[in-house]
Design a protein around this motif. Structure first.
Motif, PDB file in Angstrom:
ATOM      1  N   GLU A 142      52.524  -4.949  56.981  1.00  0.00           N
ATOM      2  CA  GLU A 142      52.289  -5.326  56.402  1.00  0.00           C
ATOM      3  C   GLU A 142      54.120  -5.077  55.703  1.00  0.00           C
ATOM      4  O   GLU A 142      54.386  -4.242  55.637  1.00  0.00           O
ATOM      5  CB  GLU A 142      51.630  -5.242  55.422  1.00  0.00           C
ATOM      6  CG  GLU A 142      49.918  -5.039  56.209  1.00  0.00           C
ATOM      7  CD  GLU A 142      49.595  -6.673  56.107  1.00  0.00           C
ATOM      8  OE1 GLU A 142      50.415  -7.452  55.482  1.00  0.00           O
ATOM      9  OE2 GLU A 142      49.028  -6.747  56.522  1.00  0.00           O
ATOM     10  N   LYS A 143      53.520  -5.926  54.173  1.00  0.00           N
ATOM     11  CA  LYS A 143      54.995  -5.632  53.098  1.00  0.00           C
ATOM     12  C   LYS A 143      54.591  -4.531  52.659  1.00  0.00           C
ATOM     13  O   LYS A 143      53.617  -3.781  52.608  1.00  0.00           O
ATOM     14  CB  LYS A 143      54.880  -7.037  52.343  1.00  0.00           C
ATOM     15  CG  LYS A 143      54.963  -7.775  52.552  1.00  0.00           C
ATOM     16  CD  LYS A 143      55.612  -8.748  52.048  1.00  0.00           C
ATOM     17  CE  LYS A 143      56.884 -10.213  52.389  1.00  0.00           C
ATOM     18  NZ  LYS A 143      56.845 -11.292  50.743  1.00  0.00           N
ATOM     19  N   GLY A 144      55.438  -3.677  52.107  1.00  0.00           N
ATOM     20  CA  GLY A 144      55.465  -2.597  51.870  1.00  0.00           C
ATOM     21  C   GLY A 144      54.695  -2.600  50.417  1.00  0.00           C
ATOM     22  O   GLY A 144      54.357  -2.975  49.919  1.00  0.00           O
ATOM     23  N   SER A 145      55.241  -1.404  49.357  1.00  0.00           N
ATOM     24  CA  SER A 145      54.743  -1.491  47.975  1.00  0.00           C
ATOM     25  C   SER A 145      55.210  -2.342  47.019  1.00  0.00           C
ATOM     26  O   SER A 145      54.088  -2.827  45.926  1.00  0.00           O
ATOM     27  CB  SER A 145      55.179  -0.054  47.902  1.00  0.00           C
ATOM     28  OG  SER A 145      55.952   0.229  47.375  1.00  0.00           O
ATOM     29  N   VAL A 146      56.458  -2.860  47.596  1.00  0.00           N
ATOM     30  CA  VAL A 146      57.053  -4.093  46.225  1.00  0.00           C
ATOM     31  C   VAL A 146      55.277  -5.551  45.934  1.00  0.00           C
ATOM     32  O   VAL A 146      55.242  -6.412  45.030  1.00  0.00           O
ATOM     33  CB  VAL A 146      57.666  -4.862  46.727  1.00  0.00           C
ATOM     34  CG1 VAL A 146      57.643  -5.693  48.188  1.00  0.00           C
ATOM     35  CG2 VAL A 146      59.278  -6.464  46.086  1.00  0.00           C
ATOM     36  N   SER A 154      50.304  -0.671  59.132  1.00  0.00           N
ATOM     37  CA  SER A 154      49.249  -0.475  58.846  1.00  0.00           C
ATOM     38  C   SER A 154      47.838   0.759  60.028  1.00  0.00           C
ATOM     39  O   SER A 154      47.080   0.857  59.221  1.00  0.00           O
ATOM     40  CB  SER A 154      48.629  -1.839  59.915  1.00  0.00           C
ATOM     41  OG  SER A 154      48.932  -3.175  58.755  1.00  0.00           O
ATOM     42  N   ALA A 155      48.772   0.845  61.147  1.00  0.00           N
ATOM     43  CA  ALA A 155      48.179   1.758  62.020  1.00  0.00           C
ATOM     44  C   ALA A 155      49.178   2.876  62.106  1.00  0.00           C
ATOM     45  O   ALA A 155      50.732   2.223  62.493  1.00  0.00           O
ATOM     46  CB  ALA A 155      47.280   1.859  63.276  1.00  0.00           C
ATOM     47  N   ASP A 156      49.348   4.048  63.095  1.00  0.00           N
ATOM     48  CA  ASP A 156      50.263   4.568  63.325  1.00  0.00           C
ATOM     49  C   ASP A 156      50.823   3.252  64.768  1.00  0.00           C
ATOM     50  O   ASP A 156      50.234   3.109  65.434  1.00  0.00           O
ATOM     51  CB  ASP A 156      49.344   6.057  63.932  1.00  0.00           C
ATOM     52  CG  ASP A 156      48.907   6.922  63.226  1.00  0.00           C
ATOM     53  OD1 ASP A 156      49.222   6.605  62.103  1.00  0.00           O
ATOM     54  OD2 ASP A 156      48.125   7.998  63.817  1.00  0.00           O
ATOM     55  N   VAL A 157      52.739   4.078  64.435  1.00  0.00           N
ATOM     56  CA  VAL A 157      52.888   2.674  65.424  1.00  0.00           C
ATOM     57  C   VAL A 157      53.421   3.191  66.519  1.00  0.00           C
ATOM     58  O   VAL A 157      54.676   4.353  66.219  1.00  0.00           O
ATOM     59  CB  VAL A 157      53.383   1.555  64.704  1.00  0.00           C
ATOM     60  CG1 VAL A 157      54.533   1.918  64.085  1.00  0.00           C
ATOM     61  CG2 VAL A 157      53.561   0.471  65.670  1.00  0.00           C
ATOM     62  N   LYS A 158      53.983   2.894  67.472  1.00  0.00           N
ATOM     63  CA  LYS A 158      55.415   3.331  68.196  1.00  0.00           C
ATOM     64  C   LYS A 158      55.985   2.304  67.900  1.00  0.00           C
ATOM     65  O   LYS A 158      56.301   1.304  67.716  1.00  0.00           O
ATOM     66  CB  LYS A 158      54.487   3.882  69.538  1.00  0.00           C
ATOM     67  CG  LYS A 158      56.123   4.124  70.769  1.00  0.00           C
ATOM     68  CD  LYS A 158      55.845   4.937  71.957  1.00  0.00           C
ATOM     69  CE  LYS A 158      56.025   5.817  72.397  1.00  0.00           C
ATOM     70  NZ  LYS A 158      55.778   6.855  73.466  1.00  0.00           N
ATOM     71  N   ALA A 210      50.730   6.219  59.927  1.00  0.00           N
ATOM     72  CA  ALA A 210      50.536   4.823  59.477  1.00  0.00           C
ATOM     73  C   ALA A 210      50.953   4.986  57.692  1.00  0.00           C
ATOM     74  O   ALA A 210      50.237   5.819  57.048  1.00  0.00           O
ATOM     75  CB  ALA A 210      48.821   4.528  59.113  1.00  0.00           C
ATOM     76  N   GLY A 211      50.945   3.843  56.902  1.00  0.00           N
ATOM     77  CA  GLY A 211      51.421   4.085  55.697  1.00  0.00           C
ATOM     78  C   GLY A 211      53.081   4.782  55.740  1.00  0.00           C
ATOM     79  O   GLY A 211      53.871   4.559  54.409  1.00  0.00           O
ATOM     80  N   SER A 212      53.661   4.954  56.882  1.00  0.00           N
ATOM     81  CA  SER A 212      55.114   5.208  56.425  1.00  0.00           C
ATOM     82  C   SER A 212      56.281   3.871  55.814  1.00  0.00           C
ATOM     83  O   SER A 212      55.646   2.782  56.204  1.00  0.00           O
ATOM     84  CB  SER A 212      55.630   5.206  57.617  1.00  0.00           C
ATOM     85  OG  SER A 212      55.145   7.002  58.228  1.00  0.00           O
ATOM     86  N   THR A 213      56.738   4.145  55.404  1.00  0.00           N
ATOM     87  CA  THR A 213      57.667   3.420  54.664  1.00  0.00           C
ATOM     88  C   THR A 213      59.059   2.564  56.029  1.00  0.00           C
ATOM     89  O   THR A 213      59.623   3.895  56.314  1.00  0.00           O
ATOM     90  CB  THR A 213      58.719   3.452  53.230  1.00  0.00           C
ATOM     91  OG1 THR A 213      58.146   4.265  52.516  1.00  0.00           O
ATOM     92  CG2 THR A 213      59.774   2.522  53.214  1.00  0.00           C
ATOM     93  N   ILE A 214      58.960   1.415  56.067  1.00  0.00           N
ATOM     94  CA  ILE A 214      60.571   0.748  57.012  1.00  0.00           C
ATOM     95  C   ILE A 214      60.941   0.180  55.957  1.00  0.00           C
ATOM     96  O   ILE A 214      60.609  -0.677  54.983  1.00  0.00           O
ATOM     97  CB  ILE A 214      59.586   0.170  58.758  1.00  0.00           C
ATOM     98  CG1 ILE A 214      59.051   0.539  58.682  1.00  0.00           C
ATOM     99  CG2 ILE A 214      60.989  -0.492  59.516  1.00  0.00           C
ATOM    100  CD1 ILE A 214      58.476  -0.020  59.971  1.00  0.00           C
ATOM    101  N   MET A 215      62.740   0.754  55.591  1.00  0.00           N
ATOM    102  CA  MET A 215      63.700   0.030  55.340  1.00  0.00           C
ATOM    103  C   MET A 215      64.790  -1.050  56.269  1.00  0.00           C
ATOM    104  O   MET A 215      65.041  -0.207  57.262  1.00  0.00           O
ATOM    105  CB  MET A 215      63.910   0.519  54.306  1.00  0.00           C
ATOM    106  CG  MET A 215      63.747   1.614  53.430  1.00  0.00           C
ATOM    107  SD  MET A 215      64.712   2.705  52.452  1.00  0.00           S
ATOM    108  CE  MET A 215      65.354   1.828  51.594  1.00  0.00           C
ATOM    109  N   ILE A 216      64.499  -2.064  56.185  1.00  0.00           N
ATOM    110  CA  ILE A 216      64.988  -3.349  56.946  1.00  0.00           C
ATOM    111  C   ILE A 216      66.379  -3.914  56.094  1.00  0.00           C
ATOM    112  O   ILE A 216      66.218  -4.307  54.739  1.00  0.00           O
ATOM    113  CB  ILE A 216      64.767  -4.061  57.366  1.00  0.00           C
ATOM    114  CG1 ILE A 216      63.227  -4.191  58.210  1.00  0.00           C
ATOM    115  CG2 ILE A 216      65.302  -5.059  58.490  1.00  0.00           C
ATOM    116  CD1 ILE A 216      62.012  -4.684  59.023  1.00  0.00           C
ATOM    117  N   ILE A 229      52.363 -11.912  48.405  1.00  0.00           N
ATOM    118  CA  ILE A 229      51.516 -10.437  48.478  1.00  0.00           C
ATOM    119  C   ILE A 229      50.407 -10.717  49.170  1.00  0.00           C
ATOM    120  O   ILE A 229      49.806  -9.401  49.133  1.00  0.00           O
ATOM    121  CB  ILE A 229      51.219 -10.186  47.053  1.00  0.00           C
ATOM    122  CG1 ILE A 229      49.984 -11.351  46.109  1.00  0.00           C
ATOM    123  CG2 ILE A 229      52.257  -9.964  45.786  1.00  0.00           C
ATOM    124  CD1 ILE A 229      49.530 -10.546  45.156  1.00  0.00           C
ATOM    125  N   ALA A 230      50.235 -12.273  49.422  1.00  0.00           N
ATOM    126  CA  ALA A 230      48.980 -11.577  51.131  1.00  0.00           C
ATOM    127  C   ALA A 230      48.878 -11.143  51.599  1.00  0.00           C
ATOM    128  O   ALA A 230      50.341 -10.374  52.697  1.00  0.00           O
ATOM    129  CB  ALA A 230      49.168 -13.519  50.963  1.00  0.00           C
TER     130      ALA A 230
END
Length: 458
Positions: A89-93, A340-344, A352-358, A108-109
């Motif tokens: 999902e989109k991050g905290s923004v 959204s969940a633990d992901v490989k 889950a809940g970690s941030t990915i910056m692209i 924001i959907a």
């Protein structure tokens, strides 16, 4: 780099977490993790681009004890933004800007909830959108011409706020058929400032106060468009070409509140990014007078006859300048996602809940892909360049990638090309300084600072 004591303290508390992700490269974490890299004064996009140069396509960083990834790899970015997008999902923004928007906002959907339905219903996604877009070139040209005439011959001005208002006014003509009162623009800016305070806050959002008068401005802003929808229902104009009128004709059953809010969101979706791109374009053109002269000549040719979308698309130099401005100085340089969940991903399991910056800045200037990557060279887009690196491809994604790419990208491209053609035909934008301008950050978009200049009538 953190000192030995700082690194030791981090490992004492978070060593087990770090070991689980030990196969990923990245800077040594200290007490604050690697958050200090983002607190040292360099913009986040510069930090992410540096990681791409130093560590490659994936970089493990730590926000205190929480792992995060910075992606500079086209394959991994494609997975997160496209083929595996439902896992993220989109991050905290999304939460940060929520008070300035409404629950009808596509931006924001959540993909896991109602994003697909909202995207399908968006006016920019309809079968008639292309016809509507073609009909906007003339009205937008007229609006921009009026703004340029008011600016030409005046004293030096700061380009960022001036081009922001020009963009807002032009968007208004396309959205509702006319420019809007100053009071609506003022409310728009107050809402944006409130959201920006949340985006840039170092504290949890519950401790961040909104500006005085924010709620009243929000009610007035969206109420303005609600009133326009009501009046358009009562007295429909079959000749009106604006987005509001066209939507009512094509979708008479659309809910009035939904339409009013969607129209209001158009401004938040593109005014800041599009005006930033124009500032960057004119800044670069001042440094490359031969490119500016070629632009002026092509724009003058377009001005001899009625400007249409077909003729605009045939203006290859204007197209090249638009693409090169978006490559070298994209307005949005970081996109965030959250599993959204633990992901490989990248051979490691990200919680889950970690941030990915692209980051797109490194890829937009990757010397392995672009000759002379740090130089403004519109010629790279001629003779097949646009086909080699289309919008949304691995090394060129100023609007994002995949199905969640900015829904207004096509509109933004037509606006930018119309603006460049119209302004260049009527004035030379003389930028006072060709030194690299300072870049701040506002509402999720790069903010050029201190770029002054004058509009000199041709």
């Amino acid at each position: 780099m953190p000192n030995l004591l700082s690194r030791s303290v981090f490992n004492l508390f978070f060593g087990a977490r770090r070991k689980a992700l030990g196969n990923l490269p990245g800077p040594q974490p200290g007490i604050l993790g690697t958050a200090g890299d983002f607190l040292g004064g360099s913009p986040a996009w510069d930090v992410c681009a540096r990681y791409g140069r130093e560590y490659g396509g994936v970089t493990l960083i730590w926000m205190l004890g929480n792992p995060a990834l910075v992606l500079n790899d086209p394959v991994l970015i494609e997975q997160v933004l496209d083929s595996r997008r439902m896992e993220f999902e989109k991050g905290s923004v999304s939460e940060e800007i929520k008070p300035a928007t409404t629950h009808h906002a596509l931006f924001i959907a959540k993909q896991s909830e109602d994003w697909t339905a909202k995207r399908r219903a968006d006016p920019f996604e309809q079968p008639w959108t292309g016809d509507w877009l073609a009909a906007q070139v003339g009205p937008m040209q007229a609006a921009i011409s009026q703004s340029v005439e008011a600016l030409a011959g005046g004293a030096p001005i700061e380009l960022t706020p001036v081009l922001r208002r020009l963009t807002f006014d032009t968007f208004a003509v396309a959205a509702v058929g006319e420019k809007l009162p100053d009071s609506v623009f003022d409310d728009f800016m107050l809402l944006a400032k409130g959201a920006d305070a949340r985006i840039q806050a170092k504290l949890p959002l519950r401790f961040v106060s909104l500006p005085k008068g924010f709620e009243a401005a929000r009610e007035r802003f969206y109420g303005h468009f609600a009133e326009r929808v009501r009046k358009a229902r009562q007295a429909p104009n079959p000749e009106a070409a604006d987005l509001l009128a066209r939507t009512l004709r094509e979708r008479p059953g659309i809910n009035d509140e939904v339409l009013a809010h969607v129209i209001g969101h158009v401004f938040f979706g593109g005014v800041f990014s599009s005006s930033t791109t124009l500032v960057g374009a004119f800044h670069q053109l001042q440094k490359h007078p031969e490119a500016e002269q070629r632009l002026a000549a092509e724009a003058a040719g377009l001005a001899r006859e009625k400007l249409t979308l077909e003729r605009l698309r045939g203006a290859r130099w204007i197209e090249a300048i638009t693409y090169e401005s978006l490559r070298l100085l994209p307005a949005v340089r970081i996109f965030t996602r959250t599993p959204s969940a633990d992901v490989k991903l990248a051979g490691a399991t990200l919680p889950a809940g970690s941030t990915i910056m692209i980051s797109n800045q490194h890829l937009h200037r990757d010397p392995a892909h672009w000759p002379n990557p740090d130089t403004f060279e519109p010629t790279r887009w001629l003779d097949g360049g646009v086909a080699r690196d289309p919008l949304g491809s691995g090394h060129f994604f100023p609007f994002g990638r995949g199905p969640r790419e900015c829904v207004g990208a096509a509109f933004a491209m037509v606006f930018l090309r119309t603006a460049l053609a119209t302004i260049a035909a009527r004035a030379k934008v003389h930028v006072d300084s060709t030194e690299p301008f300072e870049e701040g950050f506002f509402f999720g978009v790069v903010l050029p600072k201190g770029v002054t200049g004058r509009f000199v009538a041709r």
